[in-house]
Design a protein around this motif. Structure first.
Motif: not given
Length: 170
Positions: A125-147
């Motif tokens: 989040a710090e490196l991307r300039g995002n909130k932790d929640g945004t990174i968690k949302a991206h992670l959920n999408a990554i996990y879903r897409k990767s199975g």
């Protein structure tokens, strides 16, 4: 910033040349001392003279053999660095091919790359300039897409491809 071993390795050839030069000086010193002792002893070999002769011979042998060994070591180091670069590129390509197969968005790819590098959610989040929640949302999408369900499963999916050389999912 260069890796500490890089500065050491850049100084190593000069250090080796200096060491060999000191050995040559020592060998010459012993040889002249052997010769002067031999003359003083009127051509007779004493134990002291034999020891100095052996020391000079060993130093000369070292001076002759050392450069070959050093050259071989530097050649081996260059081959290992080339192999490491090739392996690193192959790992990158495997990771990228997984990201392609999973159809990750550019932001998800970025987050997944940081995840693979072992960074925490807050670090990403710090490196991307995002909130932790945004990174968690991206992670959920990554996990879903990767199975996968979590970081460990995601890493296992990538590592399994590297270890078992199994084809990527279509």
């Amino acid at each position: 910033m260069p890796h500490p071993s890089q500065s050491l390795m850049s100084r190593t050839p000069a250090a080796m040349i200096f060491l060999i030069a000191v050995q040559v000086f020592c060998a010459l010193f012993f040889l002249t001392d052997v010769w002067s002792d031999y003359v003083e002893e009127n051509g007779h070999f004493t134990l002291h003279l034999v020891i100095e002769s052996v020391a000079a011979a060993v130093l000369i042998l070292g001076v002759v053999l050392e450069p070959k060994v050093v050259i071989e070591l530097f050649a081996r180091k260059a081959r290992l660095e080339e192999s490491l670069q090739t392996a690193s590129q192959a790992v990158f390509e495997v990771i990228e091919s997984h990201f392609d197969a999973w159809a990750l968005s550019p932001a998800e790819r970025d987050v997944a790359t940081f995840l693979v590098k072992g960074m925490s959610i807050s670090e990403i989040a710090e490196l991307r300039g995002n909130k932790d929640g945004t990174i968690k949302a991206h992670l959920n999408a990554i996990y879903r897409k990767s199975g996968t369900k979590n970081r460990a499963e995601l890493m296992a999916a990538i590592i399994d491809t590297l270890v078992e050389a199994k084809p990527l999912p279509a």
